[in-house]
Each structure stands twice: as C-alpha cells, then as structure tokens.
Design a protein around this motif. Structure first.
Motif, short mmCIF file in Angstrom:
data_model
loop_
_atom_site.label_atom_id
_atom_site.label_comp_id
_atom_site.label_asym_id
_atom_site.label_seq_id
_atom_site.Cartn_x
_atom_site.Cartn_y
_atom_site.Cartn_z
N LEU A 29 0.83 -1.20 0.00
CA LEU A 29 0.00 0.00 0.00
C LEU A 29 0.87 1.25 0.00
CD1 LEU A 29 -3.05 0.56 0.06
CD2 LEU A 29 -2.88 0.79 2.53
N PHE A 70 0.87 5.68 -0.74
CA PHE A 70 0.02 6.87 -0.78
C PHE A 70 0.64 7.96 -1.65
CE2 PHE A 70 -0.37 5.14 3.65
CZ PHE A 70 -1.57 4.47 3.42
N PRO A 95 -2.33 11.36 4.02
CA PRO A 95 -3.41 10.56 3.44
C PRO A 95 -4.65 10.52 4.32
CG PRO A 95 -1.71 9.14 4.35
CD PRO A 95 -1.16 10.54 4.38
N ILE A 110 -7.72 7.89 5.00
CA ILE A 110 -7.94 6.47 4.81
C ILE A 110 -9.23 6.04 5.51
CG2 ILE A 110 -6.99 4.15 5.26
CD1 ILE A 110 -4.23 5.55 5.41
N ASP A 157 -7.36 8.05 -0.14
CA ASP A 157 -6.05 7.50 -0.46
C ASP A 157 -6.04 5.98 -0.36
OD1 ASP A 157 -4.05 9.92 -0.71
OD2 ASP A 157 -5.45 10.39 0.90
N ALA A 158 -6.88 5.42 0.47
CA ALA A 158 -6.93 3.96 0.59
C ALA A 158 -8.15 3.53 1.37
CB ALA A 158 -5.67 3.43 1.28
N ILE A 165 -8.94 0.12 3.78
CA ILE A 165 -8.33 -1.07 4.38
C ILE A 165 -9.42 -1.86 5.10
CG2 ILE A 165 -6.56 -1.94 5.93
CD1 ILE A 165 -5.05 0.66 5.63
N ASN A 194 -10.42 1.91 -6.23
CA ASN A 194 -9.85 2.28 -4.94
C ASN A 194 -8.52 1.58 -4.69
OD1 ASN A 194 -11.78 4.02 -3.28
ND2 ASN A 194 -13.17 2.44 -4.03
N ASN A 195 -7.70 2.22 -3.86
CA ASN A 195 -6.46 1.64 -3.38
C ASN A 195 -6.82 0.81 -2.16
OD1 ASN A 195 -3.70 1.26 -3.28
ND2 ASN A 195 -3.27 3.18 -2.23
N ILE A 196 -6.80 -0.53 -2.27
CA ILE A 196 -7.36 -1.41 -1.24
C ILE A 196 -6.29 -2.31 -0.66
CG2 ILE A 196 -9.06 -3.23 -0.78
CD1 ILE A 196 -10.73 -2.15 -3.07
N ALA A 197 -6.40 -2.54 0.64
CA ALA A 197 -5.55 -3.52 1.31
C ALA A 197 -6.38 -4.23 2.37
CB ALA A 197 -4.33 -2.87 1.94
#
Length: 267
Positions: free
Chosen positions: A111, A113, A118, A120, A145-146, A148, A172-175
């Motif tokens: 992940l 940014f 960021p 989140i 930004d993410a 999670i 999306n920026n996913i974790a």
C-alpha cells in the motif's frame, strides 16, 4: 475464433465455480466480472484480463475489439451461445460480456500513498457485501487515499462485492489485514486513528482531519473491537437526535469522510 455452445464445457464450469468459491479464487488468483462498466474500470485500474466471453446477439465481436481497445491486457476472446451466456451471467443487463481477470495483491506492505497526509477508511470485519460495496463507492466519490479491510469475512473479489460497489473495488487503493497488522501499519506511518465509538468520544466535526488520518468503523451490531479502541488516537461520534444510537455503517462513514474532505477543502 473459439466458440463455446455447451454449458458443460470445462471453462464454463470453472467460471461458475470461481463465482461461488472464494477458495478457488484465492488458489488461482483469478475472478469473474461481467458488464462493460465493471470490465472497463478493471482495465483502467490495471487489472489483467485472461479471458473475455461475449454473446454476439448482444455484443458483437467488433464491439468487443473496440471495447478492449489498446489496453496491453489482451485476453483470449471467446464467443458463447445464448444458453452459455445465460448460465454464466448473473443478470440480463450485463451487455453480453463476461471476463476472467487476475487478482491483485492486497497486502498492506504494497500500500502506497500519493499524499503526505493521506485520508484512509478502515472497516473492521464488515460482513454484508452491500455494505462493503457502499463503503467502496463512498471512498471512490471522496477520492480517498486507501480503503483497508480488517479481518475480512470474504475476499474482495466476491461477485456480490464487485456488483454492489459498481466496480469501485477496481478504482480504490485497497488492502486487507488483521486488526493488529493494520494498527501497526498506521502507527508506523504516523497516521492518526479516529475510531467511531460511543464511549470517550468527541463530536466528529470537532476533530482535526487535515493531518494524516484514518477513519475507522466497525460493524453495526457490535462496533469496533477493544483492540481498536485501546489504540485509538481519538474516538469520534456522530451526535444522534432520535431514539436509536447507531446508523448504517456506510452512511456513518460517508458523513465523517466528507467532513474530513470539507476540512481539507475537498482536496
């Protein structure tokens, strides 16, 4: 061009199993998606298509070729019969096109940014695909930004999550990770942990979200685990003026997120 007309074809059986079995998706690192919007968002999100199946009465071969355009991901293109298409398509309004794509790693260590501060969204153990989809749509709308997911109950490539997110699982920026792993990650990045909770809380609009911040939400039934509350930078609450003391998790997350965006002048 290859044509499949039998619903007993091994590839068709595999597609049906991929849609139903999380274990198979994880084992093969592949998943199924359908519809031009979802497939286009996946391509824009850098996903690789392995196979693309189309039903020519709805979507012609020329339209398929134009659709995938110049993307470096050039899948095998297969024509299917009406019976096959009806077997593999979840709904009739998927524009005659279904694809098998490669998953991406959702490990926390990957992940990254774009901003130094960021913003989140963290959701702990969300169970309903509809809620996860709504959270992802909110995150996309706010350009977070993410996102999670802590202690996920299913993988993010579950067809119900893809559908309910309207493809925002790809934008999306996913974790994902355990609660402990995510807390350690946030602290290592000096990201403030703002937990939505009923106790020891301040009104959400009074909290400063202009610094690097995570908005953490739990389930509607049980809220956040003690591990989150014990590691919270600040607990926040949405003042309720009715008879109940909670609301839908995606609605609550949206309220807080857009207050944070307002404080950041929507940047």
């Amino acid at each position: 061009m290859k044509v499949i007309s039998s619903t007993q074809n091994p590839l068709i059986k595999n597609i049906l199993q991929l849609k139903e079995k999380s274990r198979l998706r994880k084992k093969t690192n592949t998943f199924v998606l359908e519809g031009q919007r979802e497939i286009m968002l996946a391509l824009k999100g850098g996903y690789t298509l392995e196979t693309l199946l189309f039903y020519p009465d709805i979507c012609s071969e020329t339209e398929v070729q134009d659709f995938i355009g110049d993307y470096s991901s050039r899948p095998e293109i297969i024509e299917v019969s009406k019976d096959v298409y009806q077997k593999i398509a979840y709904r009739e309004t998927t524009e005659g096109i279904v694809a098998i794509a490669k998953t991406k790693s959702l490990d926390l260590e990957n992940l990254a940014f774009k901003r130094e501060n960021p913003l989140i969204l963290v959701a702990e153990a969300p169970e309903k695909p509809g809620n996860i989809g709504a959270l992802l749509r909110t995150a996309d709308a706010a350009n977070l930004d993410a996102v999670i997911i802590a202690n996920p109950k299913t993988d993010m490539y579950n067809p119900n999550i893809i559908r309910s997110s309207v493809g925002c699982v790809f934008t999306n920026n996913i974790a994902t990770g355990s609660t402990s792993e995510i807390i350690e990650f946030l602290k290592s990045k000096n990201i403030a942990i703002n937990c939505a909770a009923l106790t020891a809380s301040i009104p959400y609009q009074t909290q400063d979200f202009t610094q690097a911040s995570a908005v953490v939400v739990g389930t509607e039934a049980t809220g956040l685990s003690d591990e989150w509350l014990n590691n919270s930078t600040q607990n926040i609450i949405i003042p309720m003026q009715g008879e109940i003391d909670s609301m839908n998790v995606s609605v609550a997350a949206a309220i807080v997120i857009f207050e944070a965006k307002r404080q950041r002048d929507f940047n």
